[in-house]
Design an enzyme around this catalytic site. Structure first.
Site, PDB file in Angstrom:
ATOM      1  N   HIS A  82       9.873   1.676  -0.556  1.00  0.00           N
ATOM      2  CA  HIS A  82       9.835   1.914  -2.010  1.00  0.00           C
ATOM      3  C   HIS A  82      10.418   0.778  -2.847  1.00  0.00           C
ATOM      4  O   HIS A  82       9.895   0.491  -3.915  1.00  0.00           O
ATOM      5  CB  HIS A  82      10.533   3.225  -2.409  1.00  0.00           C
ATOM      6  CG  HIS A  82      10.590   3.452  -3.892  1.00  0.00           C
ATOM      7  ND1 HIS A  82       9.461   3.733  -4.641  1.00  0.00           N
ATOM      8  CD2 HIS A  82      11.637   3.434  -4.780  1.00  0.00           C
ATOM      9  CE1 HIS A  82       9.814   3.889  -5.917  1.00  0.00           C
ATOM     10  NE2 HIS A  82      11.121   3.702  -6.022  1.00  0.00           N
ATOM     11  N   ASP A 120       5.745  -1.191   1.936  1.00  0.00           N
ATOM     12  CA  ASP A 120       4.695  -0.946   0.943  1.00  0.00           C
ATOM     13  C   ASP A 120       3.683  -2.092   0.840  1.00  0.00           C
ATOM     14  O   ASP A 120       4.038  -3.215   0.474  1.00  0.00           O
ATOM     15  CB  ASP A 120       5.312  -0.748  -0.444  1.00  0.00           C
ATOM     16  CG  ASP A 120       6.393   0.319  -0.471  1.00  0.00           C
ATOM     17  OD1 ASP A 120       7.185   0.401   0.493  1.00  0.00           O
ATOM     18  OD2 ASP A 120       6.469   1.043  -1.468  1.00  0.00           O
ATOM     19  N   HIS A 159      11.337   7.188   1.721  1.00  0.00           N
ATOM     20  CA  HIS A 159      10.836   6.471   0.548  1.00  0.00           C
ATOM     21  C   HIS A 159      11.784   6.767  -0.609  1.00  0.00           C
ATOM     22  O   HIS A 159      11.756   7.847  -1.194  1.00  0.00           O
ATOM     23  CB  HIS A 159       9.416   6.952   0.249  1.00  0.00           C
ATOM     24  CG  HIS A 159       8.686   6.071  -0.702  1.00  0.00           C
ATOM     25  ND1 HIS A 159       8.111   4.886  -0.323  1.00  0.00           N
ATOM     26  CD2 HIS A 159       8.450   6.179  -2.037  1.00  0.00           C
ATOM     27  CE1 HIS A 159       7.542   4.315  -1.363  1.00  0.00           C
ATOM     28  NE2 HIS A 159       7.740   5.069  -2.424  1.00  0.00           N
ATOM     29  N   GLU A 198       1.337   2.984  -0.245  1.00  0.00           N
ATOM     30  CA  GLU A 198       1.275   3.712  -1.528  1.00  0.00           C
ATOM     31  C   GLU A 198       0.833   2.824  -2.701  1.00  0.00           C
ATOM     32  O   GLU A 198       0.485   3.335  -3.757  1.00  0.00           O
ATOM     33  CB  GLU A 198       2.636   4.351  -1.846  1.00  0.00           C
ATOM     34  CG  GLU A 198       3.714   3.345  -2.194  1.00  0.00           C
ATOM     35  CD  GLU A 198       4.753   3.898  -3.164  1.00  0.00           C
ATOM     36  OE1 GLU A 198       4.709   5.092  -3.488  1.00  0.00           O
ATOM     37  OE2 GLU A 198       5.590   3.098  -3.609  1.00  0.00           O
ATOM     38  N   ASN A 199       0.865   1.486  -2.508  1.00  0.00           N
ATOM     39  CA  ASN A 199       0.454   0.580  -3.588  1.00  0.00           C
ATOM     40  C   ASN A 199      -0.760  -0.263  -3.207  1.00  0.00           C
ATOM     41  O   ASN A 199      -1.018  -1.307  -3.813  1.00  0.00           O
ATOM     42  CB  ASN A 199       1.613  -0.365  -3.950  1.00  0.00           C
ATOM     43  CG  ASN A 199       2.905   0.358  -4.232  1.00  0.00           C
ATOM     44  OD1 ASN A 199       3.821   0.350  -3.409  1.00  0.00           O
ATOM     45  ND2 ASN A 199       2.990   1.005  -5.384  1.00  0.00           N
ATOM     46  N   ASN A 249       5.845   7.984  -3.991  1.00  0.00           N
ATOM     47  CA  ASN A 249       5.616   8.536  -5.336  1.00  0.00           C
ATOM     48  C   ASN A 249       4.246   8.165  -5.907  1.00  0.00           C
ATOM     49  O   ASN A 249       3.777   8.792  -6.846  1.00  0.00           O
ATOM     50  CB  ASN A 249       6.726   8.074  -6.289  1.00  0.00           C
ATOM     51  CG  ASN A 249       6.951   6.581  -6.264  1.00  0.00           C
ATOM     52  OD1 ASN A 249       7.244   6.013  -5.208  1.00  0.00           O
ATOM     53  ND2 ASN A 249       6.809   5.937  -7.408  1.00  0.00           N
ATOM     54  N   HIS A 250       3.593   7.125  -5.331  1.00  0.00           N
ATOM     55  CA  HIS A 250       2.261   6.731  -5.816  1.00  0.00           C
ATOM     56  C   HIS A 250       1.110   7.338  -5.000  1.00  0.00           C
ATOM     57  O   HIS A 250      -0.044   6.926  -5.167  1.00  0.00           O
ATOM     58  CB  HIS A 250       2.121   5.206  -5.810  1.00  0.00           C
ATOM     59  CG  HIS A 250       2.928   4.528  -6.885  1.00  0.00           C
ATOM     60  ND1 HIS A 250       2.622   4.626  -8.221  1.00  0.00           N
ATOM     61  CD2 HIS A 250       4.044   3.758  -6.808  1.00  0.00           C
ATOM     62  CE1 HIS A 250       3.515   3.942  -8.931  1.00  0.00           C
ATOM     63  NE2 HIS A 250       4.384   3.415  -8.094  1.00  0.00           N
ATOM     64  N   HIS A 298      10.487  -2.445  -2.251  1.00  0.00           N
ATOM     65  CA  HIS A 298       9.677  -3.665  -2.106  1.00  0.00           C
ATOM     66  C   HIS A 298      10.532  -4.896  -1.811  1.00  0.00           C
ATOM     67  O   HIS A 298      10.046  -6.025  -1.932  1.00  0.00           O
ATOM     68  CB  HIS A 298       8.816  -3.920  -3.359  1.00  0.00           C
ATOM     69  CG  HIS A 298       7.765  -2.887  -3.582  1.00  0.00           C
ATOM     70  ND1 HIS A 298       6.610  -3.126  -4.304  1.00  0.00           N
ATOM     71  CD2 HIS A 298       7.671  -1.593  -3.182  1.00  0.00           C
ATOM     72  CE1 HIS A 298       5.866  -2.038  -4.350  1.00  0.00           C
ATOM     73  NE2 HIS A 298       6.496  -1.088  -3.682  1.00  0.00           N
TER      74      HIS A 298
HETATM   75 FE   LIG Z   1       5.932   1.023  -3.473  1.00  0.00          FE
HETATM   76 FE   LIG Z   2       7.378   4.098  -4.286  1.00  0.00          FE
END
Ligand SMILES: [Fe+2]
Ligand SMILES: [Fe+2]
Length: 275
Positions: free
Chosen positions: A181, A8, A156, A39-40, A67-68, A183
């Site tokens: 996910h 991520d 993820h 995603e971040n 999820n983001h 991190h």
């Molecule tokens: Fe993430």
């Molecule tokens: Fe995530």
């Protein structure tokens, strides 16, 4: 075939780590392809078209999310038209985007990337069962059949157990299963008995003097029950690029090697310390 997969990317510092290191790694390691989970990437929440384009421009081949994925509302349209930007294949949602893509690398090699999300301890909306989903997906994509030279899955998910179980479930059917996910990079990179490379989590590309890439004081005050809950902001320290380099057998499509990398910042392991 040699592929770099990165975890991520968090905020501007995470993006800078990708921009600085990925082009160098591409030539130094003679990489055939690069996959990053972004995603971040946009202020810690989601991704924009401009950011995705920057990554593609410096040599990223496929971007995965989680999820983001749709935190930035303006990105929906881009998800529906860019096949190199993935969202989890098993999301039960009418949001746009693909969860699987097949791309051509140089020397005419084909790489399939699948982005899938776990069910355990993940925020809503609910995802379809990842085991059922991956089983039905892999019926259509088999290594070394129909011009598929390698298959890499980004799982993820929060739970180590779910990631490990899924990887062993598909062992021998795909080149690699790598987790994202949490991190936090795990120290368990290995090749499973039937030839699939695996690492429970690749870790993040971002500053580790933080809480999961976010500013520490904001995260701590949220845990202390601050009302209203503070809006998380990415941390500003020096970033580490975290990922793994996976070497794949051209004949079988299975993994020959997986080597984690941590470059720059607090977690840098490119210069071995003496004890
Ligand atoms: Fe993430
Ligand atoms: Fe995530």
């Amino acid at each position: 075939m040699k592929i770099l997969a990165c975890g991520d990317v968090v905020g501007r510092k995470g993006r800078l780590a990708v921009m600085e290191h990925v082009p160098k790694l591409r030539s130094q390691l003679q990489l055939d392809g690069v996959i990053i989970n972004a995603e971040n990437a946009a202020g810690g929440f989601g991704i924009t078209q401009a950011i995705a384009q920057e990554f593609f421009n410096i040599g990223v081949d496929v971007i995965t999310t989680g999820n983001h994925a749709w935190d930035q509302k303006c990105v929906n349209n881009f998800f529906s038209k860019e096949s190199r930007l993935l969202r989890p294949i098993n999301y039960k949602t009418d949001k746009p985007g693909l969860g699987i893509t097949k791309i051509k690398l140089h020397k005419n090699k084909s790489l399939v990337v699948i982005n899938i999300m776990g069910k355990l301890f993940m925020p809503p909306p609910v995802v379809a069962d990842p085991f059922f989903t991956i089983n039905s997906t892999l019926k259509e994509y088999r290594l070394k059949q129909n011009n598929v030279d390698a298959i890499i899955i980004d799982i993820h998910a929060e739970a180590n157990s779910e990631k490990m179980a899924l990887a062993n479930y598909v062992d021998g059917q795909v080149s690699a299963v790598v987790g994202t996910h949490t991190h936090v990079p795990t120290a368990d990179a290995r090749i499973l008995p039937k030839g699939t490379a695996y690492q429970t989590d690749l870790g993040m590309c971002g500053p580790y003097d933080s809480v999961l890439g976010m500013q520490k004081d904001l995260s701590i005050s949220r845990f202390l029950g601050a009302v209203p809950s503070p809006h998380m902001k990415p941390a500003n320290g020096e970033p580490t690029l975290c990922g793994a380099v996976i070497t794949i057998d051209d004949i079988t499509g299975l993994a020959l090697n997986i080597t984690p990398i941590k470059i720059g910042g607090l977690l840098d392991s490119s210069n071995h310390q003496s004890f």
